[in-house]
Design an enzyme around this catalytic site. Structure first.
Site, short mmCIF file in Angstrom:
data_model
loop_
_atom_site.label_atom_id
_atom_site.label_comp_id
_atom_site.label_asym_id
_atom_site.label_seq_id
_atom_site.Cartn_x
_atom_site.Cartn_y
_atom_site.Cartn_z
N GLU A 1 -32.82 -31.38 -3.13
CA GLU A 1 -34.23 -31.70 -3.35
C GLU A 1 -34.60 -32.98 -2.58
O GLU A 1 -33.72 -33.75 -2.19
CB GLU A 1 -34.49 -31.89 -4.84
CG GLU A 1 -34.18 -30.66 -5.70
CD GLU A 1 -35.26 -29.57 -5.60
OE1 GLU A 1 -35.97 -29.48 -4.58
OE2 GLU A 1 -35.36 -28.77 -6.55
N ASP B 1 -25.79 -22.14 -3.23
CA ASP B 1 -26.10 -22.73 -4.53
C ASP B 1 -26.05 -21.71 -5.65
O ASP B 1 -25.96 -20.50 -5.41
CB ASP B 1 -27.48 -23.42 -4.49
CG ASP B 1 -28.55 -22.59 -3.76
OD1 ASP B 1 -28.37 -21.37 -3.62
OD2 ASP B 1 -29.56 -23.17 -3.33
N ASN C 1 -41.04 -27.60 -0.97
CA ASN C 1 -40.97 -29.07 -0.90
C ASN C 1 -39.98 -29.54 0.17
O ASN C 1 -39.61 -30.71 0.21
CB ASN C 1 -40.60 -29.65 -2.26
CG ASN C 1 -39.23 -29.19 -2.75
OD1 ASN C 1 -38.54 -28.42 -2.07
ND2 ASN C 1 -38.82 -29.66 -3.91
N HIS D 1 -36.82 -28.48 0.50
CA HIS D 1 -35.39 -28.49 0.15
C HIS D 1 -34.62 -27.44 0.95
O HIS D 1 -35.18 -26.44 1.38
CB HIS D 1 -35.17 -28.34 -1.37
CG HIS D 1 -35.40 -27.00 -1.96
ND1 HIS D 1 -35.94 -26.83 -3.22
CD2 HIS D 1 -35.16 -25.74 -1.51
CE1 HIS D 1 -35.99 -25.54 -3.49
NE2 HIS D 1 -35.54 -24.85 -2.47
#
Ligand code: GLP
Length: 248
Positions: A142, A66, A135, A137
């Site tokens: 996400e 990313d 979280n 990811h």
């Protein structure tokens, strides 16, 4: 699936060996790489071992997961800059071997499609290294991201921006969007290695362990992957069942 070792240093030792052995077996390895604090000791261990025991890395190809949208490669918090500092220079790769999405692209859809095609043209990923967000990811996929997506642009979750604000002078400087490799490209890798260290990752790892496969917890898709290793230190594994810790 789980490999639990005492310290972040032992994690770096284990993961660096795994990656270097892979490159030794197949010098044309296509490596999917991650950024984040977790990876720093892993890359440092790889560089140190290569100095001690030279390895042909000249035919390696890398694809990063990313990149923040809006940050040029020279920005100190861009993932391109992170990779330059922690991997490309210490390992001694040429620029042509290294691929990241372009955070300054003007046509995001075109950049994403081109990145996917480049991964395909390289023959897909041999090994994908992953961290995990608090979280759940993976990359910047996400919670709620469809499992079948390829490389795409995302709006970062508020929690992700909070987690990453430690790297920026002010919260408002944390980018709001990014490009990430999609879950389908991650899942198409022949082998996946998810790495997590530290007590702050214990809660999400316990959730991951207990979860069914659910788009609300992106990393849960890895339970469907035929060749995945989750490499943890004891602090990150602290809330997992004790038989996993004992198995080591
Ligand atoms: C970022 C990256 C992820 C990484 C995660 C965890 O959000 N996009 O790929 O896994 O951070 O980072 P850290 O290792 O710093 O906890």
């Amino acid at each position: 699936m789980f490999k639990i070792v005492p310290t972040p240093c032992a994690v770096a030792d284990f993961v660096s060996d795994l990656l270097l052995q892979h490159i030794e077996r197949k010098p044309t390895t296509v490596l999917g790489l991650a950024t984040g604090a977790t990876m720093e000791p892993v890359y440092a261990a790889m560089a140190q071992k290569i100095q001690q025991r030279p390895l042909d890395v000249g035919r390696l190809t890398t694809f990063n997961l990313d990149e923040y949208l809006g940050l040029p490669a020279q920005h100190p918090q861009s993932y391109a800059h992170f990779m330059q500092r922690h991997f490309v220079e210490p390992i001694g790769l040429r620029a042509q071997q290294v691929n990241l999405p372009d955070g300054t692209c003007t046509d995001t859809a075109q950049e994403c499609a081109a990145y996917s095609q480049k991964i395909d043209a390289a023959g897909g990923l041999d090994v994908q290294l992953l961290g995990i967000g608090s979280n759940g990811h993976i990359g910047f996929n996400e919670p709620g991201t469809p499992f079948d997506c390829t490389t795409h642009a995302v709006e970062l979750a508020p929690q992700t921006r909070r987690d990453n604000e430690r790297f920026f002078a002010e919260t408002k400087m944390v980018p709001t969007h990014a490009i990430t490799m999609g879950i389908s490209e991650i899942m198409a890798a022949n082998e996946v290695v998810l790495v997590a260290t530290g007590a702050h990752k214990a809660e999400i790892l316990a959730q991951l362990y207990e979860s069914t496969i659910d788009e609300r917890l992106p990393a849960s898709i890895l339970k469907q992957h035929p060749n995945v290793k989750v490499v943890l230190d004891e602090a990150a594994a602290a809330l997992l069942p004790s038989h996993l810790l004992q198995a080591g």
